[in-house]
Scaffold this motif. Sequence first.
Motif, PDB file in Angstrom:
ATOM      1  N   ARG A   1     -37.478 -27.673 -90.198  1.00  0.00           N
ATOM      2  CA  ARG A   1     -38.282 -26.806 -91.543  1.00  0.00           C
ATOM      3  C   ARG A   1     -39.366 -26.945 -91.379  1.00  0.00           C
ATOM      4  O   ARG A   1     -40.778 -27.796 -90.886  1.00  0.00           O
ATOM      5  CB  ARG A   1     -37.859 -27.379 -92.582  1.00  0.00           C
ATOM      6  CG  ARG A   1     -38.882 -27.218 -93.928  1.00  0.00           C
ATOM      7  CD  ARG A   1     -38.883 -27.744 -95.053  1.00  0.00           C
ATOM      8  NE  ARG A   1     -40.099 -27.420 -96.169  1.00  0.00           N
ATOM      9  CZ  ARG A   1     -40.250 -28.158 -96.654  1.00  0.00           C
ATOM     10  NH1 ARG A   1     -40.003 -29.584 -97.283  1.00  0.00           N
ATOM     11  NH2 ARG A   1     -41.366 -27.480 -98.096  1.00  0.00           N
TER      12      ARG A   1
ATOM     13  N   TYR B   1     -42.025 -25.064 -93.498  1.00  0.00           N
ATOM     14  CA  TYR B   1     -42.622 -24.426 -95.338  1.00  0.00           C
ATOM     15  C   TYR B   1     -41.018 -24.029 -95.158  1.00  0.00           C
ATOM     16  O   TYR B   1     -39.796 -24.546 -95.857  1.00  0.00           O
ATOM     17  CB  TYR B   1     -43.405 -22.951 -94.976  1.00  0.00           C
ATOM     18  CG  TYR B   1     -44.514 -23.926 -94.720  1.00  0.00           C
ATOM     19  CD1 TYR B   1     -45.573 -24.860 -95.889  1.00  0.00           C
ATOM     20  CD2 TYR B   1     -45.582 -23.615 -93.886  1.00  0.00           C
ATOM     21  CE1 TYR B   1     -46.695 -24.832 -95.899  1.00  0.00           C
ATOM     22  CE2 TYR B   1     -46.461 -24.161 -93.619  1.00  0.00           C
ATOM     23  CZ  TYR B   1     -47.323 -24.583 -94.701  1.00  0.00           C
ATOM     24  OH  TYR B   1     -48.634 -24.997 -94.928  1.00  0.00           O
ATOM     25  N   ASP B   2     -41.253 -22.208 -95.566  1.00  0.00           N
ATOM     26  CA  ASP B   2     -39.435 -21.915 -96.605  1.00  0.00           C
ATOM     27  C   ASP B   2     -38.471 -21.853 -95.366  1.00  0.00           C
ATOM     28  O   ASP B   2     -37.999 -20.801 -95.858  1.00  0.00           O
ATOM     29  CB  ASP B   2     -39.730 -21.015 -97.534  1.00  0.00           C
ATOM     30  CG  ASP B   2     -38.619 -21.053 -98.778  1.00  0.00           C
ATOM     31  OD1 ASP B   2     -37.786 -22.023 -98.635  1.00  0.00           O
ATOM     32  OD2 ASP B   2     -39.131 -19.538 -98.306  1.00  0.00           O
TER      33      ASP B   2
ATOM     34  N   ASP C   1     -32.933 -18.633 -96.848  1.00  0.00           N
ATOM     35  CA  ASP C   1     -34.224 -20.131 -97.041  1.00  0.00           C
ATOM     36  C   ASP C   1     -34.203 -21.323 -97.574  1.00  0.00           C
ATOM     37  O   ASP C   1     -32.954 -21.423 -98.545  1.00  0.00           O
ATOM     38  CB  ASP C   1     -34.649 -19.035 -98.508  1.00  0.00           C
ATOM     39  CG  ASP C   1     -35.235 -17.646 -97.838  1.00  0.00           C
ATOM     40  OD1 ASP C   1     -35.735 -17.539 -96.344  1.00  0.00           O
ATOM     41  OD2 ASP C   1     -35.957 -16.241 -98.344  1.00  0.00           O
ATOM     42  N   TYR C   2     -34.991 -21.720 -96.862  1.00  0.00           N
ATOM     43  CA  TYR C   2     -34.862 -23.752 -97.831  1.00  0.00           C
ATOM     44  C   TYR C   2     -34.904 -23.548 -99.233  1.00  0.00           C
ATOM     45  O   TYR C   2     -34.292 -24.313 -99.546  1.00  0.00           O
ATOM     46  CB  TYR C   2     -36.210 -24.514 -96.964  1.00  0.00           C
ATOM     47  CG  TYR C   2     -36.302 -25.583 -97.514  1.00  0.00           C
ATOM     48  CD1 TYR C   2     -35.497 -26.439 -96.744  1.00  0.00           C
ATOM     49  CD2 TYR C   2     -36.895 -26.075 -98.003  1.00  0.00           C
ATOM     50  CE1 TYR C   2     -35.732 -27.506 -96.404  1.00  0.00           C
ATOM     51  CE2 TYR C   2     -36.892 -27.769 -98.398  1.00  0.00           C
ATOM     52  CZ  TYR C   2     -36.713 -28.588 -97.482  1.00  0.00           C
ATOM     53  OH  TYR C   2     -35.955 -29.309 -97.406  1.00  0.00           O
ATOM     54  N   HIS C   3     -36.081 -22.909-100.100  1.00  0.00           N
ATOM     55  CA  HIS C   3     -35.816 -23.577-101.425  1.00  0.00           C
ATOM     56  C   HIS C   3     -34.234 -22.672-101.775  1.00  0.00           C
ATOM     57  O   HIS C   3     -33.595 -22.759-103.176  1.00  0.00           O
ATOM     58  CB  HIS C   3     -36.863 -22.333-102.005  1.00  0.00           C
ATOM     59  CG  HIS C   3     -36.708 -20.983-102.371  1.00  0.00           C
ATOM     60  ND1 HIS C   3     -36.998 -19.878-100.944  1.00  0.00           N
ATOM     61  CD2 HIS C   3     -36.326 -20.198-103.427  1.00  0.00           C
ATOM     62  CE1 HIS C   3     -36.847 -18.302-102.006  1.00  0.00           C
ATOM     63  NE2 HIS C   3     -35.846 -18.873-102.736  1.00  0.00           N
ATOM     64  N   LYS C   4     -33.554 -22.319-100.957  1.00  0.00           N
ATOM     65  CA  LYS C   4     -32.211 -21.681-101.717  1.00  0.00           C
ATOM     66  C   LYS C   4     -31.128 -23.068-101.110  1.00  0.00           C
ATOM     67  O   LYS C   4     -30.901 -22.953-102.558  1.00  0.00           O
ATOM     68  CB  LYS C   4     -31.600 -20.209-101.408  1.00  0.00           C
ATOM     69  CG  LYS C   4     -32.095 -19.201-101.929  1.00  0.00           C
ATOM     70  CD  LYS C   4     -31.775 -17.373-101.224  1.00  0.00           C
ATOM     71  CE  LYS C   4     -32.713 -16.076-101.493  1.00  0.00           C
ATOM     72  NZ  LYS C   4     -31.835 -15.165-101.009  1.00  0.00           N
TER      73      LYS C   4
ATOM     74  N   GLN D   1     -32.420 -26.109-101.547  1.00  0.00           N
ATOM     75  CA  GLN D   1     -32.499 -26.714-102.363  1.00  0.00           C
ATOM     76  C   GLN D   1     -32.308 -27.177-103.431  1.00  0.00           C
ATOM     77  O   GLN D   1     -31.701 -28.027-104.439  1.00  0.00           O
ATOM     78  CB  GLN D   1     -33.874 -27.110-103.015  1.00  0.00           C
ATOM     79  CG  GLN D   1     -34.870 -27.785-101.523  1.00  0.00           C
ATOM     80  CD  GLN D   1     -36.155 -27.399-101.592  1.00  0.00           C
ATOM     81  OE1 GLN D   1     -36.990 -26.838-102.051  1.00  0.00           O
ATOM     82  NE2 GLN D   1     -37.296 -28.754-101.363  1.00  0.00           N
ATOM     83  N   GLU D   2     -31.716 -25.039-104.552  1.00  0.00           N
ATOM     84  CA  GLU D   2     -30.959 -24.957-105.370  1.00  0.00           C
ATOM     85  C   GLU D   2     -29.466 -24.773-105.061  1.00  0.00           C
ATOM     86  O   GLU D   2     -29.343 -25.664-106.426  1.00  0.00           O
ATOM     87  CB  GLU D   2     -31.661 -23.053-105.694  1.00  0.00           C
ATOM     88  CG  GLU D   2     -32.350 -23.033-106.315  1.00  0.00           C
ATOM     89  CD  GLU D   2     -32.758 -21.321-106.254  1.00  0.00           C
ATOM     90  OE1 GLU D   2     -32.321 -21.161-106.192  1.00  0.00           O
ATOM     91  OE2 GLU D   2     -34.332 -20.827-106.239  1.00  0.00           O
TER      92      GLU D   2
ATOM     93  N   THR E   1     -29.071 -28.333-106.020  1.00  0.00           N
ATOM     94  CA  THR E   1     -29.725 -29.114-107.370  1.00  0.00           C
ATOM     95  C   THR E   1     -27.893 -28.530-108.166  1.00  0.00           C
ATOM     96  O   THR E   1     -27.563 -29.769-108.825  1.00  0.00           O
ATOM     97  CB  THR E   1     -30.640 -28.840-107.927  1.00  0.00           C
ATOM     98  OG1 THR E   1     -31.289 -29.417-107.237  1.00  0.00           O
ATOM     99  CG2 THR E   1     -31.083 -28.893-109.248  1.00  0.00           C
TER     100      THR E   1
ATOM    101  N   SER F   1     -31.638 -33.640-106.574  1.00  0.00           N
ATOM    102  CA  SER F   1     -33.181 -32.735-106.958  1.00  0.00           C
ATOM    103  C   SER F   1     -33.786 -33.091-105.635  1.00  0.00           C
ATOM    104  O   SER F   1     -35.352 -32.330-105.790  1.00  0.00           O
ATOM    105  CB  SER F   1     -33.500 -32.561-108.588  1.00  0.00           C
ATOM    106  OG  SER F   1     -33.370 -33.524-108.720  1.00  0.00           O
ATOM    107  N   SER F   2     -33.985 -34.235-105.909  1.00  0.00           N
ATOM    108  CA  SER F   2     -34.981 -34.553-104.949  1.00  0.00           C
ATOM    109  C   SER F   2     -34.361 -36.015-104.010  1.00  0.00           C
ATOM    110  O   SER F   2     -33.634 -36.369-104.176  1.00  0.00           O
ATOM    111  CB  SER F   2     -36.712 -35.481-105.607  1.00  0.00           C
ATOM    112  OG  SER F   2     -37.066 -36.501-104.648  1.00  0.00           O
TER     113      SER F   2
END
Length: 466
Positions: free
Chosen positions: A121, A123-124, A146-149, A151-152, A155, A161-162
């Motif tokens: 990884r 960043y994103d 994308d990494y944030h996707k 994560q979503e 969740t 979530s963590s």
Amino acid sequence: MPPMQALENNRLFYFGDMEELYWNNMGLEMDKSRMTRDPWKATSLVDIISQSLEQTVQPGGLISSADKRTDAEQKTQHLAQLVEDATATHTFNEDSIWSMAETAEQHLGAGESIIFIDWVRYYDTLFILAFNGTSGALRKDVIEYDYHKLQEWVTQNLGVSSLQEGRTTRKRLMKSSKLNELRPILEPLSGFVKENDMLVLCPSGILHAIPLQAIPFGPKGKPLIASNPVVFCASLSLLENCISKVSSSDTSRPFTAAAFTRLGPEDPIEEERMRAAAEKAMKYIGDEICVTSGREVTRQAFLQRSMDVNLLHYHGHAYLEASERKDRALVLEPVSSDDGLFTVMDIFELQLDSAVVVLLACASGEEDIAPNDDPLGLLSALMYAGASSAIATLWPTQTSDARDFCERVYKHAFEGMESGSKFLAKSVQKTVVEMWEEWDGDEPYHWAQFQLRKYSVVSMFFLSQY
């Protein structure tokens, strides 16, 4: 406690003041890798960064006087000490890759390879590297997701979530169609990975929470594990830390095992089913293995009967609500002043002889993952106690699913085996695929949770007996 402190030091190194420096070095090392085509072999990139930071953060001549240090100088000295403490542990030796590949080739069929797959990884953005340890072929690519996707997705579909939160209310992953959304994670492997190749997966970040082996792969859209045996390795630098233990272990003495099952007084019928399943499973190993169950599973019994065993089996509850990871625990029978919680700190004190550990407990494979992908939890503690491999669950499990897995995996690993060795990864593969087929390829909650984690070069590919 030295092992626990070593892990804490290594994790602390990547928090706070060092985090931005870590990301800067990550970018530099990735640029250098692009130019030199040097492969990242399963998070050895993290080791490279540790070494480079050690050289760049030394205080040197910055501190002119011990009595007249500025805040910046004090911070620099503090960071230098953190680097020294964090990097005092083993760093990965590239020769181990070839050692593992040579071991695998003895147990692979013609044309089959061992492939190390590493996600990094930045960043994103997620990068993937696949390195064929048999042929030396290398593939690098960017994950088109994308990494944030990710994560979503975790969740929304798993309730996580963590990676540092401890247990929360987990969602049940009941639809395989949800896993289709994650196909980009594996797509760069198309044409590089062949059926029956041995895959060593090293996740990064939130990928640790995802059942990567259950993601559809290939033209038929079947789970990855349906076509390939899969093992997980959080870090090959952790693997390196165990190789010397395994190499020096006594392989001449008889194979020994200990099995424990405990649910508690709230459901005696299911507890009896668990004991019966474990006894049936142990019969594939030998007739003299005793299963300790119910009220007999005390701390004293657990310590005494697990001493120096080659295989440790536990089916019961895991306590993960503790605010500190060192207090997470296996739940044993409470007696007098003992609350029955066998914590991570207690596990560090076990003495296992390169043992395979089977933990059939809720989310037993869920660990606290630091920013540098360094895990700490039940499995990490078992590693330092001498475990070479662990079979664990990725999320809270039903006891019926655990019983089903238990009976099948021991049968595949040990039935008819009087001596020699057995490909443990393929035994797990056969078991999971059978469960997947019985659930008609859906309801991954029941079959996608079981993962084989590896720490030892000796048992990376097979399980020796006698």
